[in-house]
Design a protein around this motif. Structure first.
Motif, mmCIF file in Angstrom:
data_model
loop_
_atom_site.group_PDB
_atom_site.id
_atom_site.type_symbol
_atom_site.label_atom_id
_atom_site.label_comp_id
_atom_site.label_asym_id
_atom_site.label_seq_id
_atom_site.Cartn_x
_atom_site.Cartn_y
_atom_site.Cartn_z
ATOM 1 N N LEU A 89 102.881 120.564 77.271
ATOM 2 C CA LEU A 89 103.715 121.154 76.231
ATOM 3 C C LEU A 89 104.977 120.308 76.074
ATOM 4 C CD1 LEU A 89 104.039 123.414 74.174
ATOM 5 C CD2 LEU A 89 105.151 124.775 75.932
ATOM 6 N N GLU A 90 104.766 119.082 75.639
ATOM 7 C CA GLU A 90 105.895 118.178 75.423
ATOM 8 C C GLU A 90 106.409 118.371 73.998
ATOM 9 O OE1 GLU A 90 105.389 114.529 78.377
ATOM 10 O OE2 GLU A 90 103.907 114.503 76.766
ATOM 11 N N TYR A 91 107.040 119.527 73.795
ATOM 12 C CA TYR A 91 107.471 119.932 72.469
ATOM 13 C C TYR A 91 108.556 119.040 71.877
ATOM 14 C CZ TYR A 91 111.225 122.100 75.139
ATOM 15 O OH TYR A 91 112.283 122.312 75.994
ATOM 16 N N LYS A 92 109.226 118.254 72.697
ATOM 17 C CA LYS A 92 110.270 117.361 72.182
ATOM 18 C C LYS A 92 109.696 116.051 71.648
ATOM 19 C CE LYS A 92 114.046 119.153 74.937
ATOM 20 N NZ LYS A 92 115.127 118.835 75.881
ATOM 21 N N LYS A 93 108.408 115.812 71.885
ATOM 22 C CA LYS A 93 107.782 114.592 71.392
ATOM 23 C C LYS A 93 107.168 114.844 70.023
ATOM 24 C CE LYS A 93 106.819 112.199 75.667
ATOM 25 N NZ LYS A 93 105.785 111.521 76.468
ATOM 26 N N THR A 94 107.283 113.876 69.165
ATOM 27 C CA THR A 94 106.688 113.979 67.849
ATOM 28 C C THR A 94 105.177 114.118 67.970
ATOM 29 O OG1 THR A 94 108.448 112.625 66.910
ATOM 30 C CG2 THR A 94 106.396 112.765 65.651
ATOM 31 N N GLY A 95 104.614 114.985 67.180
ATOM 32 C CA GLY A 95 103.170 115.181 67.173
ATOM 33 C C GLY A 95 102.823 116.658 67.241
ATOM 34 N N ILE A 96 101.567 116.951 67.168
ATOM 35 C CA ILE A 96 101.104 118.335 67.204
ATOM 36 C C ILE A 96 101.214 118.846 68.635
ATOM 37 C CG2 ILE A 96 99.082 119.820 66.898
ATOM 38 C CD1 ILE A 96 98.188 117.765 64.726
#
Length: 165
Positions: A89-96
């Motif tokens: 859950l790398e929500y800070k990275k761009t992408g889905i």
């Protein structure tokens, strides 16, 4: 002219497409369109398209196609040497970072996900406690793909101002 377009499908990477195909049909109730199939690098139309997408270093992968009740497609891919990230859950990275399924029995589906090897990442929450029955929860499939579950449609949930007090 700009106009709203229809969502067609999403592609997810899993380490075992056969197991994921079974899980997504049995647990989420997705409709099978194409059972797991191996695609190998060659001069066919699909081989050439994959060269365009993956470059020329790919050799093979497995894929299957599923659909939701509202005809949105979910492709599951199994690539050789699949790598599971440490933090899925790398929500800070761009992408889905997630996709969402609508089910009026949010609690029941979350329990089924957990009982079949997935995870529930949070308690079920209400958008309008005491006012409207709109609920949601974040879960994971057994391979770490993030699945959000809504009790009601996207439009119903947000048209009433879900973030406003």
């Amino acid at each position: 002219m700009t106009y709203p377009r229809a969502f067609n499908h999403i592609g997810l990477s899993v380490p075992d497409v056969d197991a994921a195909f079974k899980w997504y049909t049995d647990v989420l109730g997705l409709y099978p369109i194409m059972e797991p199939t191996e695609i190998a690098r060659d001069d066919s139309a699909i081989g050439i398209m994959c060269d365009d997408v993956f470059g020329e270093s790919w050799s093979k992968f497995k894929i299957c196609h599923l659909a939701t009740a509202d005809r949105i497609g979910i492709e599951l891919f199994e690539f050789p040497d699949n790598q599971t990230p440490e933090n899925n859950l790398e929500y800070k990275k761009t992408g889905i970072f997630h996709f969402c399924i609508t089910d009026p029995d949010v609690e029941g589906l979350a329990e089924k996900i957990v009982a079949t090897g997935g995870k529930q990442r949070m308690p079920v929450r209400s958008y309008y406690p005491g006012e409207k029955p709109y609920r949601m929860v974040y879960c994971e499939d057994p391979w770490g793909n993030i699945i959000e579950i809504y009790s009601h449609s996207y439009e119903l949930t947000y048209s009433a101002g879900a973030y406003q007090d």
